[in-house]
Design an enzyme around this catalytic site. Structure first.
Site: not given
Ligand code: NAD
Ligand code: UDP
Length: 323
Positions: A143, A146, A149, A188-189, A277
């Site tokens: 990750r 991103y 960056g 996810v959505v 979380q």
């Protein structure tokens, strides 16, 4: 109202298209710049005939010469599958894109807003996350292209502000959802809604106990515009997101319920460095911008599901391979 010339980079994307729409409705002269890496013209097709809207195909890693009053810098792949597709390009887009818009802002005296992210906090060990928390990011993980960056872009924004008095705004955006999410972005959505509508198994990564806090797109756009219009002293960074937190298991159950789906739930391996979380502390946004989300998650999800029902999935393609 004071009408302005406004550049939105990444303006054809999920958030960018809603932002362009809102600014066009307000009567501003809006220039949308996008290379369509993770989006398609369909997102802004309804704006093309408007006299105060202009679309330019351009990659923000290359300089762009325009005269504008405000810049919203949203250009960057945002979904993990998209930004990991070409991680070097992702880092270039964040860093060189920031340098290019900051240079333009310096030359024109424009205000410039950076779409930063809750990912600057990494896998947070402070919960909920206030802006003062410096984060827990793995600089060499999948990750990082991103997260780092976006962190470097924040650094550039504050250095241009201190050295060149550029008028900056930095928004740390938390998970946002709604119509015009790319149906194959792997977020996810979008995954859960697409799967629920097809009555396919819902793919939960890990045991589904990890949490996120989801903001409906209209609320988020309202926050971005309030931040841009705030006094120059309000540079941020400022968290924008909905503090109502839920687990991925709860999200799956809610989407199954709202879509009347017969989907079952299946578990897949948790990707590495997946934050456990995430919840924004929005005290600063409440006080400095008088902003807080208004759309409850169930209502937002119902609107997103309604939109997903209207689209033809054949119109959407995965990221272009050679970017
Ligand atoms: P998106 O992928 O839908 O939109 C990004 C847009 O930028 C796309 O239209 C893409 O084609 C364009 N783009 C990518 N690289 C480019 C380049 N080099 N030159 C020109 N255009 C380029 O994602 P989104 O969800 O709309 O996110 C918009 C911004 O908000 C991103 O900067 C993202 O990091 C930030 N953000 C979004 C969320 C969220 O939950 N949606 C959360 C945190 C931060
Ligand atoms: N996730 C999941 N199933 C999916 C896609 C994602 O369980 O089909 C999980 C993912 O592992 C993460 C959370 O949902 O814990 C949010 O993922 P997303 O990619 O939407 O955003 P981010 O991790 O960047 O917050």
């Amino acid at each position: 109202m004071n009408l302005r010339r406004i550049l939105v980079t990444g303006g054809a994307g999920f958030l960018g298209s809603h932002l362009c729409e809102r600014l066009v409705e307000q009567g501003h002269d809006v220039i949308c710049v996008d290379n369509f890496f993770t989006s398609q013209k369909i997102n802004v097709a309804h704006l093309l005939a408007r006299p105060n809207f202009e679309l330019i195909r351009h990659d923000v890693t290359h300089a762009l010469w325009l005269e504008v009053d405000e810049i919203y810098n949203l250009a960057c792949p945002a979904a993990p599958g998209h930004y990991q597709h070409n991680p070097i390009k992702t880092m270039k887009t964040s860093v060189m894109g920031a340098i290019n818009v900051l240079g333009m802002a310096k030359r024109c005296g424009a205000k410039v807003l950076q779409a930063s992210t809750s990912e600057v906090y990494g896998d947070p060990d402070v919960h909920p996350q206030p802006e003062s928390y410096r984060g827990n990011v793995n600089p060499i993980g999948p990750r990082a292209c991103y997260d780092e960056g976006k962190r470097a872009a924040e650094t550039l924004f504050f250095d241009y502000h201190r050295r060149n008095r550029v008028r900056i705004r930095v928004a740390r955006i938390f998970n946002t959802f709604g119509p015009r999410m790319h149906p194959f972005d792997g977020r996810v959505v979008s995954n859960f809604i697409r799967q629920a509508l097809a009555n396919e198994p819902i793919t939960i990564f890990g045991d589904g106990s990890q949490s996120r806090s989801f903001c409906y797109v209209d609320d988020l756009i309202d926050g971005l515009i309030r931040l841009m219009n705030a006094p120059d002293a309000v540079t941020g960074p400022i968290n924008l997101g909905n503090p109502v937190e839920c687990t991925m298991l709860d999200l799956a159950r809610t989407i199954i319920d709202l879509s009347g789906s017969s989907s079952t739930i299946t578990n897949k391996p948790l990707p590495s460095d997946d934050p456990r979380q995430r919840q924004p502390d929005i005290t600063l946004a409440r006080t400095a911008l008088q902003w807080e989300p208004k759309v409850p998650m169930r209502e937002g999800l119902a609107r997103a599901i309604a939109w997903f029902k209207t689209i033809d999935l054949r119109n959407y393609r995965p990221p272009t391979p050679n970017y």
